[in-house]
Design an enzyme around this catalytic site. Structure first.
Site, mmCIF file in Angstrom:
data_model
loop_
_atom_site.group_PDB
_atom_site.id
_atom_site.type_symbol
_atom_site.label_atom_id
_atom_site.label_comp_id
_atom_site.label_asym_id
_atom_site.label_seq_id
_atom_site.Cartn_x
_atom_site.Cartn_y
_atom_site.Cartn_z
ATOM 1 N N SER A 94 5.927 -9.797 0.512
ATOM 2 C CA SER A 94 5.168 -8.608 0.127
ATOM 3 C C SER A 94 5.443 -8.188 -1.308
ATOM 4 C CB SER A 94 5.480 -7.463 1.086
ATOM 5 O OG SER A 94 6.861 -7.293 1.144
ATOM 6 N N THR A 196 7.664 -3.781 0.284
ATOM 7 C CA THR A 196 7.609 -3.220 -1.064
ATOM 8 C C THR A 196 8.987 -2.780 -1.548
ATOM 9 O OG1 THR A 196 5.383 -2.427 -0.757
ATOM 10 C CG2 THR A 196 6.707 -1.225 -2.353
ATOM 11 N N THR A 214 5.051 -4.475 -5.607
ATOM 12 C CA THR A 214 4.509 -4.912 -4.312
ATOM 13 C C THR A 214 3.304 -5.835 -4.492
ATOM 14 O OG1 THR A 214 3.731 -4.104 -2.159
ATOM 15 C CG2 THR A 214 2.844 -3.002 -4.083
ATOM 16 N N ARG A 224 -8.376 -3.570 -3.701
ATOM 17 C CA ARG A 224 -7.642 -2.409 -3.163
ATOM 18 C C ARG A 224 -6.327 -2.191 -3.932
ATOM 19 N NH1 ARG A 224 -2.339 -1.431 -0.812
ATOM 20 N NH2 ARG A 224 -2.518 0.261 0.670
ATOM 21 N N THR A 247 7.476 3.278 0.651
ATOM 22 C CA THR A 247 6.988 2.007 1.177
ATOM 23 C C THR A 247 6.127 2.314 2.402
ATOM 24 O OG1 THR A 247 7.648 -0.162 2.024
ATOM 25 C CG2 THR A 247 9.068 1.677 2.603
ATOM 26 N N GLY A 248 5.265 1.375 2.735
ATOM 27 C CA GLY A 248 4.421 1.599 3.905
ATOM 28 C C GLY A 248 2.961 1.767 3.543
HETATM 29 C C1 SD4 Z 1 0.811 -0.458 -0.336
HETATM 30 N N1 SD4 Z 1 2.850 0.757 -0.067
HETATM 31 O O1 SD4 Z 1 0.223 -1.256 -1.054
HETATM 32 C C2 SD4 Z 1 2.306 -0.565 -0.273
HETATM 33 C C3 SD4 Z 1 2.663 -1.574 0.756
HETATM 34 C C4 SD4 Z 1 3.948 -1.384 1.428
HETATM 35 O O2 SD4 Z 1 5.153 -1.573 3.283
HETATM 36 O O3 SD4 Z 1 4.845 -0.718 1.012
HETATM 37 N N2 SD4 Z 1 4.079 -1.885 2.596
HETATM 38 O O4 SD4 Z 1 0.229 0.368 0.358
#
Ligand code: SD4
Length: 336
Positions: A94, A196, A214, A224, A247-248
């Site tokens: 990721s 991330t 990320t 996106r 993150t997320g």
């Molecule tokens: C996103 N926050 O592109 C990042 C991805 C990520 O855990 O952190 N995933 O939305």
């Protein structure tokens, strides 16, 4: 003693090491909270400097950052070099090399960096450059802009001496091909337990900087952009207060400007832990359908006190402090 003065003096003691308990009275802050509560929340145990904390289980990244800090370099250098470790790690799916692609099979990268002066640089949806965190730093330091996107970011990187290379590894390509057969888009929570990278560091001078890098959500729509490269969402630093990173599910973080919110809550007297919990609460209030997504925050104030919170079990942080590099599971909201 004024709050800022206290922190300054503390960070200049000994070898730049601060340890102890700082109880600050409400008169010394600008918080809007009732005085009793302020005295309680500001009775914090300070951390030791330097210190670095990152999202997920990334001991090699925090070890690199720590080494940079121990050598007397800035927190900015530390977060850049630390993030670069994961960007170059093909196993991590990721971030950077080996990142899972978008629906069209392209690995597109988002990254940002923020320094103690509050300057910021970012690249969004950039392809073919392994170290977006370093390109983000170049955007901050070498251009009149703060964000470069897509082809423009890639062109700028090449003009700065970065090499173009394919970031789609065999393993990531295979996963994408398998995913295409399903043709269903569903974000993967806690992917690979290695996600991330958001990193916050305080150097021996007591100054804070942060970075976030990320490849975004796996199999996202082409074009996106998530929260990670957006100031105040995926990362925010204020050298008077502290920093936060996320993150997320980026869409949820963006809608609540989570990292800025956390820093502002800390400015008003919340501990990093309380501030992270409040930022998660705001997301849950807006989007109660939490089964479909994860968000995790980490935060650190200028005393080196840290906090982290997330929606679902599975998120963790890695902190390098006092010569010890530790990965710790993060407390979560959804205990049902
Ligand atoms: C996103 N926050 O592109 C990042 C991805 C990520 O855990 O952190 N995933 O939305």
């Amino acid at each position: 003693m004024k709050r800022r003065k206290f922190i300054q003096n503390a960070s200049l003691t000994g070898l730049g090491v601060v340890a102890g308990t700082a109880t600050l009275s409400c008169k010394e802050t600008t918080s809007e909270k009732p005085s009793e509560e302020i005295n309680k929340t500001l009775a914090v145990t300070t951390g030791t400097f330097p210190i670095v904390i990152a999202t997920w289980n990334v001991p090699n990244a925090t070890a690199k950052a720590w080494e940079v800090l121990q050598n007397g370099n800035s927190a900015l250098d530390a977060v850049e070099k630390g993030c670069m470790v994961e960007e170059a790690n093909a196993e991590g799916q990721s971030v950077g090399l080996g990142g899972l692609p978008d629906r069209d099979g392209n690995v597109t990268l988002d990254a940002c960096i923020m320094n103690k002066e509050g300057n910021y640089g970012a690249v969004v949806c950039m392809q073919n450059i392994i170290h977006p965190i370093s390109v983000a730093r170049k955007v901050m330091e070498e251009t009149p802009h703060v964000i470069l996107a897509g082809k423009g970011a890639e062109k700028f990187a090449v003009s700065e001496g970065f090499k173009r290379e394919s970031l789609l590894t065999k393993t990531s390509k295979k996963k994408w091909e398998e995913w295409k057969k399903t043709s269903k888009y569903k974000p993967i929570i806690n992917i690979e337990n290695h996600d991330t990278i958001g990193m916050l560091a305080i150097d021996k001078n007591g100054d804070i900087s942060g970075g976030c890098t990320t490849s975004g959500l796996a199999y996202k729509m082409a074009g996106r952009v998530g929260d990670s490269p957006i100031i105040g969402s995926g990362l925010f630093i204020d050298n008077e207060v502290g920093g936060a990173t996320a993150t997320g599910m980026g869409e949820e973080v963006l809608k609540t400007v989570g990292s800025f919110l956390i820093v502002e809550l800390m400015r008003q007297g919340r501990t990093p832990q309380e501030a992270c919990e409040e930022a998660i609460a705001r997301i849950i209030k807006k989007s109660p359908n939490i089964e479909d997504f994860q968000v995790g925050y980490i935060a650190m104030n200028k005393q080196g006190e840290t906090g982290a919170y997330c929606i679902h079990e599975g998120f963790s942080t890695t902190k390098y402090e006092n010569g010890s590099n530790e990965n710790t599971p993060v407390d979560f909201y959804n205990k049902a």
